[in-house]
Scaffold this motif. Structure first.
Motif, short mmCIF file in Angstrom:
data_model
loop_
_atom_site.label_atom_id
_atom_site.label_comp_id
_atom_site.label_asym_id
_atom_site.label_seq_id
_atom_site.Cartn_x
_atom_site.Cartn_y
_atom_site.Cartn_z
N MET A 162 -9.03 3.81 -1.22
CA MET A 162 -8.76 4.96 -0.35
C MET A 162 -8.78 6.28 -1.12
O MET A 162 -9.11 7.33 -0.57
N THR A 187 -1.11 5.00 6.02
CA THR A 187 -1.85 3.79 6.41
C THR A 187 -0.98 2.55 6.22
O THR A 187 -0.96 1.65 7.07
N GLY A 188 -0.25 2.50 5.11
CA GLY A 188 0.65 1.37 4.85
C GLY A 188 1.67 1.22 5.95
O GLY A 188 1.92 0.11 6.43
N LEU A 210 -6.21 -1.34 -2.56
CA LEU A 210 -6.49 -0.49 -1.39
C LEU A 210 -6.29 0.99 -1.75
O LEU A 210 -7.02 1.86 -1.27
N THR A 211 -5.28 1.29 -2.58
CA THR A 211 -5.07 2.68 -3.01
C THR A 211 -6.26 3.19 -3.83
O THR A 211 -6.69 4.33 -3.66
N GLY A 253 -1.88 -3.66 -2.38
CA GLY A 253 -1.61 -2.22 -2.26
C GLY A 253 -2.36 -1.42 -3.31
O GLY A 253 -2.91 -0.35 -3.02
N LEU A 276 0.84 -1.21 0.00
CA LEU A 276 0.00 0.00 0.00
C LEU A 276 0.87 1.25 0.00
O LEU A 276 0.60 2.23 -0.72
N GLY A 303 -2.47 7.04 1.92
CA GLY A 303 -2.15 5.63 1.64
C GLY A 303 -0.79 5.25 2.20
O GLY A 303 -0.63 4.16 2.78
N SER A 321 0.89 3.85 -3.20
CA SER A 321 0.51 5.23 -2.85
C SER A 321 1.67 6.19 -3.09
O SER A 321 1.48 7.34 -3.51
#
Lengths: 204, 299
Positions: B181, B55-56, B177-178, B174, B40, B52, B44
């Motif tokens: 988000m 959060t990663g 999720l990017t 990743g 992630l 991102g 990001s």
């Protein structure tokens, strides 16, 4: 300096597991933990079948995979070739256990020290005395009974074996019993394709 | 000995395949969180998407560390794992995590507060921080695969495809999720970036599936233990989670959803959930199905 090794004579081993008991007694090993095992294997096709017993323990590899992966430097090789684990340095990550192709490492269960063998939250006198050698959570293994070797004795499994199927000695001494057996009876290391260069040999 | 004769022997004193039982679910959780967090961060990072990245780093820094410490036999001495980078992938990985969190944090702060200008450091310092952060994230994404691939004891793991699968799964997780988000922020103004990333996620899914199939194929052809592991996954006791979760939920469902409805938030949310479920199941199953080779060579 000697370079210790062991030879297993498969013709002599009768699978009595006295070595396993001797090892557990000598090393105060808790329930379910073994530094040596005698495996059995059936072979052939009926009616020409047979069973062979194969003693196993840490092969004290020259090129030990467990030593290579240890992130804390806890696993090391003594000058006499015995691979040791320094419990003070071990972090219990078990990298060595998944790297050992022979599955010869064990982790000391933390619960054991709290609940004891019988789960009564009380240790037996044998456990109280014997478990002092262990650090909970660390990895342990056979070290050829290094404290006995240092005192000039053979490992407990060797002296317990009633058929002399286990022979211990100096691999660098061409006149030693182990060197002689390996030379004359074509001693084979376990799983040689892995190139770990074990100091344990089998003769048949 | 024929393949069907290779028994799983459990604790019995027989010659056969024995389950590895040292790296368990807590280790799978740690690997999953480490790779997903770094993946992630990395994706990001490519989009300069600070939420991102942060959060990663939180996923890696908090959850990976937590699960690793719960796994350790002697947690208070865990710091010692850093001592042997010359020979241990665990040591290299731990150093990688420290660098990743350090330079990742510096880069995120630089992106948010323009530190290089306010401190008068110049662009070279900012570029150097970026470079180190990206390299360290790559190490964190792959080192667990290297740590597994170095185990000659377990044929299923003993392949350089293992770090590749770690990298691909990390990037896939990743990427998806990017997308999620950044749905109302990063990609709100322009959908071209989102479309681009969705296409790449689909491609990563496809390559990941090929790599997983290749891992199984190579293990099956390498050794008796490898055959046992593959048999456990495809037709044995782990067949249901493997086919339903790793393959169905992890590859087929998200690929279909991302292909058919890439602009639908719910579809992408379901696809992301499927990818993460499949990824996590893969991580757990690859540990559970690892077996030691049966003893041989003595006769």
């Amino acid at each position: 300096m000697a370079r210790y090794g062991m030879v297993f004579d498969l013709r002599r081993c009768i699978g009595c597991n006295a070595c396993v008991i001797g090892c557990k007694q000598e090393n105060s090993l808790p329930d379910g933990m073994f530094f040596t095992r005698t495996l059995s294997e059936e072979y052939g096709v009926y009616p020409a079948v047979g069973r062979v017993y194969i003693p196993t323990l840490c092969n004290q590899c020259e090129d030990a995979p467990c030593e290579k992966v240890c992130p804390s430097g806890a696993t090391y090789t003594r000058d006499d070739g015995i691979v040791m684990v320094d419990a003070d340095l071990c972090i219990g990550c078990s990298s060595c256990a998944v790297a050992c192709p022979y599955d010869q490492r064990s982790q000391v269960d933390k619960d054991l020290f709290e609940h004891g063998l019988f789960g009564t939250d009380e240790l037996t006198p044998f456990e109280k005395d014997g478990y002092q050698r262990f650090v909970p959570g660390t990895i342990v293994k056979c070290d050829f009974c290094s404290e006995r070797v240092d005192a000039g004795l053979d490992p407990a499994c060797v002296v317990t074996c009633p058929t002399d199927a286990r022979i211990f000695g100096d691999l660098d001494d061409p006149d030693s019993k182990v060197s002689e057996l390996i030379r004359e009876r074509n001693g084979k290391p376990p799983m040689p394709e892995l190139k770990t260069r074990p100091k344990v040999f089998y003769i048949d | 000995m024929a393949m069907q004769d290779t028994k799983i022997i459990g604790d019995s004193f027989e010659v056969g395949a024995r389950f590895q039982r040292y790296w368990d679910t807590s280790m799978a959780n740690a690997f999953f969180c480490g790779e997903l967090g770094a993946g992630l961060f990395f994706v990001s990072f490519l989009f300069d998407f600070v939420p991102g990245m942060v959060t990663g780093m939180l996923i890696t820094g908090i959850f990976k560390s937590f699960f690793h410490i719960t796994h350790m036999g002697v947690p208070m001495k865990s710091w010692r794992a850093i001592l042997r980078p010359d020979r241990s992938w665990i040591s290299r990985g731990l150093i990688g995590i420290v660098f990743y969190l350090l330079f990742g944090t510096l880069h995120s702060l630089n992106m948010t507060f323009d530190l290089q200008a306010s401190l008068g450091l110049g662009t070279a310092a900012g570029n150097l921080i970026q470079f180190f952060a990206a390299c360290a994230a790559l190490v964190v994404m792959t080192y667990q695969g290297f740590a597994m691939s170095h185990s000659t004891a377990i044929s299923l793991w003993n392949t350089l495809l293992m770090p590749l699968s770690s990298l691909l799964y990390a990037l896939t997780g990743g990427a998806v999720l990017t997308i999620l988000m950044g749905w109302n922020s990063l990609f709100a103004m322009t959908t071209s970036g989102q479309k681009h990333l969705t296409s790449e996620t689909l491609l990563l899914l496809l390559i990941s599936a090929i790599v997983v199939a290749s891992i199984l194929y190579s293990a099956n052809n390498r050794s008796r233990g490898g055959k046992v592991s593959v048999r456990l996954l495809l037709t044995g006791s782990f067949r249901q989670p493997f086919w339903y979760l790793v393959t169905g939920a992890g590859f087929i469902l998200p690929a279909l959803l991302l292909w058919v409805a890439p602009g639908n938030f719910i579809a992408v949310l379901v696809a992301a959930t499927g990818i993460l479920v499949g990824y996590y199941s893969y991580r757990v199953l690859i540990f559970k199905s690892g077996v030691y080779e049966p003893m041989s060579g003595f006769r």
